[in-house]
Design a protein around this motif. Structure first.
Motif, PDB file in Angstrom:
ATOM      1  N   ASP A  14       4.247  -7.193  -0.599  1.00  0.00           N
ATOM      2  CA  ASP A  14       3.476  -6.647   0.524  1.00  0.00           C
ATOM      3  C   ASP A  14       4.121  -5.378   1.065  1.00  0.00           C
ATOM      4  N   ARG A  17       3.465  -2.509  -1.318  1.00  0.00           N
ATOM      5  CA  ARG A  17       2.096  -1.998  -1.143  1.00  0.00           C
ATOM      6  C   ARG A  17       1.979  -1.189   0.141  1.00  0.00           C
ATOM      7  N   GLU A  18       2.621  -1.660   1.195  1.00  0.00           N
ATOM      8  CA  GLU A  18       2.601  -0.934   2.461  1.00  0.00           C
ATOM      9  C   GLU A  18       3.164   0.481   2.269  1.00  0.00           C
ATOM     10  N   HIS A  21       0.739   2.707   0.482  1.00  0.00           N
ATOM     11  CA  HIS A  21      -0.353   3.169   1.345  1.00  0.00           C
ATOM     12  C   HIS A  21       0.126   4.283   2.275  1.00  0.00           C
ATOM     13  N   HIS A  25      -1.486   7.922   2.310  1.00  0.00           N
ATOM     14  CA  HIS A  25      -1.966   8.517   3.560  1.00  0.00           C
ATOM     15  C   HIS A  25      -1.348   9.895   3.767  1.00  0.00           C
ATOM     16  N   HIS A  32      -7.872   5.432   5.965  1.00  0.00           N
ATOM     17  CA  HIS A  32      -8.067   4.120   5.333  1.00  0.00           C
ATOM     18  C   HIS A  32      -6.727   3.598   4.797  1.00  0.00           C
ATOM     19  N   HIS A  33      -5.918   4.487   4.249  1.00  0.00           N
ATOM     20  CA  HIS A  33      -4.624   4.075   3.702  1.00  0.00           C
ATOM     21  C   HIS A  33      -3.693   3.580   4.809  1.00  0.00           C
ATOM     22  N   GLU A  36      -4.743   0.105   5.644  1.00  0.00           N
ATOM     23  CA  GLU A  36      -4.279  -0.816   4.591  1.00  0.00           C
ATOM     24  C   GLU A  36      -2.782  -1.093   4.738  1.00  0.00           C
ATOM     25  N   GLN A  39      -2.263  -3.632   7.427  1.00  0.00           N
ATOM     26  CA  GLN A  39      -2.641  -4.956   6.945  1.00  0.00           C
ATOM     27  C   GLN A  39      -1.531  -5.547   6.067  1.00  0.00           C
ATOM     28  N   ASP A  40      -0.987  -4.739   5.175  1.00  0.00           N
ATOM     29  CA  ASP A  40       0.085  -5.225   4.309  1.00  0.00           C
ATOM     30  C   ASP A  40       1.345  -5.548   5.107  1.00  0.00           C
TER      31      ASP A  40
END
Length: 68
Positions: A14, A17-18, A21, A25, A32-33, A36, A39-40
């Motif tokens: 996670d 992925r963060e 993103h 960005h 949007h990134h 995300e 969220q991650d």
């Protein structure tokens, strides 16, 4: 203890992925990134708490001698 290790692996995924993103960005400016990434980050924090709970449960089982 295996559940704690699995949760830590999920936390690391996670967080990776963060970071991806955040980079996306920074490169594209697409908000949007950033959403995300948030969220991650939340998922990573959840997996961290799960890992701690599983670890504490494993420690108690080892101390009690019942293995659970």
């Amino acid at each position: 203890m295996l559940d704690a290790a699995k949760a830590k692996v999920n936390e690391a995924a996670d967080r990776t992925r963060e970071a991806g993103h955040h980079i996306a960005h920074a490169v594209t400016g697409d908000t949007h990134h950033e959403a995300e990434a948030l969220q991650d980050r939340g998922k990573a924090e959840l997996h961290n708490r799960q890992a701690d709970a599983h670890f504490q449960k494993g420690k108690r089982g080892a101390r009690d001698g019942d293995g659970h």
